[in-house]
Design a protein around this motif. Structure first.
Motif, PDB file in Angstrom:
ATOM      1  N   CYS A  86      -4.535  11.853  -3.315  1.00 49.05           N
ATOM      2  CA  CYS A  86      -4.563  10.814  -1.873  1.00 49.05           C
ATOM      3  C   CYS A  86      -5.938  11.678  -1.941  1.00 49.05           C
ATOM      4  O   CYS A  86      -5.765  13.091  -1.605  1.00 49.05           O
ATOM      5  CB  CYS A  86      -3.641  10.834  -1.170  1.00 49.05           C
ATOM      6  SG  CYS A  86      -4.212  10.130   0.332  1.00 49.05           S
ATOM      7  N   LEU A 117       2.434   6.469  -2.236  1.00 50.52           N
ATOM      8  CA  LEU A 117       0.444   5.780  -2.497  1.00 50.52           C
ATOM      9  C   LEU A 117       0.415   4.718  -2.974  1.00 50.52           C
ATOM     10  O   LEU A 117      -0.070   5.094  -4.546  1.00 50.52           O
ATOM     11  CB  LEU A 117       0.071   7.089  -2.054  1.00 50.52           C
ATOM     12  CG  LEU A 117       0.713   8.229  -0.981  1.00 50.52           C
ATOM     13  CD1 LEU A 117      -0.023   8.792  -1.033  1.00 50.52           C
ATOM     14  CD2 LEU A 117       0.887   7.701   0.729  1.00 50.52           C
ATOM     15  N   ASN A 118      -0.455   3.577  -2.392  1.00 49.80           N
ATOM     16  CA  ASN A 118      -0.768   3.005  -3.586  1.00 49.80           C
ATOM     17  C   ASN A 118      -1.394   2.141  -3.308  1.00 49.80           C
ATOM     18  O   ASN A 118      -1.532   0.688  -3.781  1.00 49.80           O
ATOM     19  CB  ASN A 118       0.779   1.841  -3.793  1.00 49.80           C
ATOM     20  CG  ASN A 118       0.495   0.108  -5.478  1.00 49.80           C
ATOM     21  OD1 ASN A 118       0.661   1.463  -5.998  1.00 49.80           O
ATOM     22  ND2 ASN A 118       0.897  -0.760  -4.606  1.00 49.80           N
ATOM     23  N   ASN A 121      -6.333   6.328  -3.387  1.00 46.30           N
ATOM     24  CA  ASN A 121      -5.185   5.860  -2.741  1.00 46.30           C
ATOM     25  C   ASN A 121      -5.283   6.627  -0.840  1.00 46.30           C
ATOM     26  O   ASN A 121      -4.429   7.877  -0.335  1.00 46.30           O
ATOM     27  CB  ASN A 121      -3.515   6.634  -3.160  1.00 46.30           C
ATOM     28  CG  ASN A 121      -3.671   6.427  -4.224  1.00 46.30           C
ATOM     29  OD1 ASN A 121      -2.754   5.165  -4.293  1.00 46.30           O
ATOM     30  ND2 ASN A 121      -2.970   6.871  -5.565  1.00 46.30           N
ATOM     31  N   GLY A 178       1.552   9.292  -5.732  1.00 42.02           N
ATOM     32  CA  GLY A 178       0.375   8.575  -5.920  1.00 42.02           C
ATOM     33  C   GLY A 178       0.078   7.180  -6.999  1.00 42.02           C
ATOM     34  O   GLY A 178       0.929   7.879  -8.178  1.00 42.02           O
ATOM     35  N   GLN A 204       0.934  -1.062   0.073  1.00 38.58           N
ATOM     36  CA  GLN A 204      -0.053  -0.072   0.146  1.00 38.58           C
ATOM     37  C   GLN A 204       1.111   1.039   0.298  1.00 38.58           C
ATOM     38  O   GLN A 204       0.493   2.066  -0.298  1.00 38.58           O
ATOM     39  CB  GLN A 204      -0.881  -0.242   1.417  1.00 38.58           C
ATOM     40  CG  GLN A 204      -1.896  -1.260   1.310  1.00 38.58           C
ATOM     41  CD  GLN A 204      -2.886  -0.904   2.371  1.00 38.58           C
ATOM     42  OE1 GLN A 204      -2.253  -0.326   3.347  1.00 38.58           O
ATOM     43  NE2 GLN A 204      -3.948  -2.147   2.320  1.00 38.58           N
TER      44      GLN A 204
END
Length: 407
Positions: free
Chosen positions: A100, A57-58, A64, A94, A43
Motif C-alpha cells: 500500500c 488491498l486491491n 493500493n 496487497g 477494492q
C-alpha cells in the motif's frame, strides 16, 4: 555497533488468553458502511481458510492507495472477524507490486479543490479509526509487506502483531516532500525507532529496505519474495489463534538478513548527533558541519532532500515526532487527526495541495512552498497545526473505552 543491537520491541505482543473474556465487551464501530456497491467491494478482497481470513488491498493501478471506502470496508470486515469464534487470525496483503503506497492523496487534492472539507474529515477519521482497531486487535495480525509500503500503508500494518518484509519492500514516510506531515500513527511509530532514526526518516522521507526494517524493528520477519507463496500456503493451513504458534511458523521459514554496508543503520551515531537538535535549522547546520572536509555522498544526498521538502512540513514533522515520544498510540492518532485537518484546510498554508499538484498531478516536481524558507516559518504557524480547526470541531472519536491502546 552490532546491527542486531538496533532491534527494539516497538509493539507489545498481546496475550490471546484474554480474547474470550474481552470479546463480549467489544462492539462494532459505528462508522457507516460505504461498501455496498459491488465495484467498491472489489477494492478490498477476502480470502478465507479453515481458521484465518485474508484482506487483500486491491487497487493495483493506484498502488493500493487507501480511500474512505476501503477504510470503511476494512472496519466492517475486521469487526466481524474479531467476533467470529471460527476465525483464529487475520492476514493483510496487497495486489500487484505494492502492499500500500499510502492514502489516496489525489482524492484528497480533489476534495480540497472542490471545497469538500467534510469528505476530508471522513477520510481521516475512517482510516485512523481502522488503524486503531488493528493496534488493539484481539487476534493475531500478519501484514505481508511485499512491495511499496508508505504512509498509510505503514499505518494499517505497523500496529499489528507481525510485519513481514521482503526483498521487494520499500518503506517510507515521505509526507514532508508533498507538504504534509507524517501521519497514520507515524509520530508514534517513528519516535520509537532506535536513536534519532525516526527524525531522519520523517524529515527526509528516505526509504528503508526489507533488511533494514527487520534490523530496526519496523518488521518482525523477512522472506525472499520467491518464497511468499509457500509462506502464505503454510499460514492458510494453520489451525490456531495462538500468536506464538504463528511466530514460530514465521521464524521457521524466515530468512536471517543483515543490512548492507551502505545502510543508514550503520550511521546511528551520526543520526543521533545531527538529528537530536531542537530545530530543523540546527539539524541542517550540524549536517553541513559534519560534511565539511569529507567527500561522503550521504551528507550531500541528505541535505538535498531536506532542501526539497516543505519548510513548514519539516518543522511540523519534527515537533510531531518529539511529542509522539511521550504519547500513547491513541493520543498520537487523535493529535494527527487535528494536524491532518489543518494541513488540508488551507488555513495555514496551501503546501499540501501544492505538493500533490507538483508530485502527483502535474508532475513537474517544482512545488512552490509557502512559506518558501525555514526562516519564514513562524512558531505560531507550527503551533496552529496542532490545534483544532475551531472551538467547535469534534476530536477524533476512537473507541478507547472499549479497546485498550498500547502505551
Amino acid at each position: 555497533m552490532m546491527i542486531q543491537s538496533l532491534k527494539v520491541a516497538l509493539f507489545t505482543r498481546r496475550s490471546l488468553q484474554s480474547v474470550r473474556l474481552l470479546t463480549q465487551k467489544r462492539s462494532q464501530c459505528s462508522l457507516p458502511d460505504h461498501s455496498s456497491d459491488d465495484d467498491l467491494d472489489q477494492q478490498v478482497l477476502v480470502e478465507g481458510s479453515a481458521w484465518s481470513r485474508t484482506a487483500i488491498l486491491n487497487r493495483p493501478s493506484a498502488l493500493n492507495a487507501l480511500n474512505t471506502n476501503m477504510g470503511a470496508r476494512l472496519l466492517k470486515l475486521y469487526n466481524s472477524w474479531e467476533e467470529n469464534p471460527d476465525v483464529g487470525f487475520v492476514v493483510m496483503k496487497g495486489s500487484g507490486r505494492a502492499f500500500c503506497a499510502g492514502g489516496d492523496i489525489v482524492s484528497l487534492y480533489r476534495f480540497i479543490n472542490e471545497g469538500k472539507m467534510e469528505e476530508c474529515k471522513k477520510f481521516f477519521s475512517t482510516l485512523y479509526t481502522f488503524m486503531y482497531i488493528v493496534g488493539t486487535y484481539l487476534k493475531p495480525h500478519v501484514a505481508i509487506l511485499n512491495g511499496i509500503t508508505m504512509g498509510g500503508g505503514a499505518g494499517v500494518s505497523l500496529p499489528g502483531t507481525f510485519r513481514v518484509a521482503t526483498d521487494k519492500t520499500v518503506f517510507a514516510f515521505p509526507e514532508a516532500l508533498i507538504g504534509f506531515h507524517p501521519d497514520a500513527g507515524a509520530s508514534f511509530h517513528l519516535s520509537h525507532l532506535p536513536g534519532r532514526l525516526g527524525e531522519y526518516l520523517a524529515l527526509t522521507g528516505e526509504k528503508l529496505k526489507g533488511e533494514e526494517m527487520v534490523a530496526c524493528g519496523v518488521a518482525t520477519h523477512y522472506f525472499h519474495s520467491s518464497r511468499l507463496s509457500l509462506i502464505e500456503e503454510h499460514l492458510r493451513s494453520l489451525v490456531t489463534d495462538d500468536a506464538s504458534v504463528i511466530e514460530s511458523s514465521l521464524e521457521k521459514y524466515g530468512d536471517l538478513v543483515y543490512p548492507d554496508k551502505t545502510s543508514v543503520l550503520h550511521r546511528i551515531e551520526t543520526l543521533d548527533k545531527c538529528f537530536s537538535h531542537d530545530t530543523v535549522e540546527e539539524i541542517i547546520d550540524s549536517l553541513e558541519t559534519e560534511s565539511a572536509g569529507t567527500n561522503d555522498p550521504w551528507y550531500t544526498s541528505t541535505l538535498k532532500r531536506l532542501k526539497e521538502a516543505s519548510p513548514l512540513s519539516m518543522k511540523v514533522a519534527l515537533k510531531s515526532i518529539r511529542e509522539g515520544r511521550y504519547q500513547t498510540f491513541d493520543q498520537c492518532l487523535t493529535r494527527e487527526y487535528r494536524m491532518s485537518l489543518q494541513g488540508t484546510s488551507m488555513q495555514i498554508s496551501g503546501d499540501f495541495r501544492e505538493g500533490v499538484r507538483a508530485r502527483m498531478v502535474d508532475k513537474d516536481s517544482l512545488p512552490k512552498w509557502n512559506p518558501p524558507t525555514l526562516e519564514q516559518v513562524s512558531e505560531d504557524m507550527v503551533n496552529q497545526y496542532f490545534s483544532p480547526l475551531s472551538d467547535f470541531e469534534p476530536e477524533l472519536d476512537l473507541p478507547t473505552k472499549l479497546r485498550e491502546a498500547f502505551p
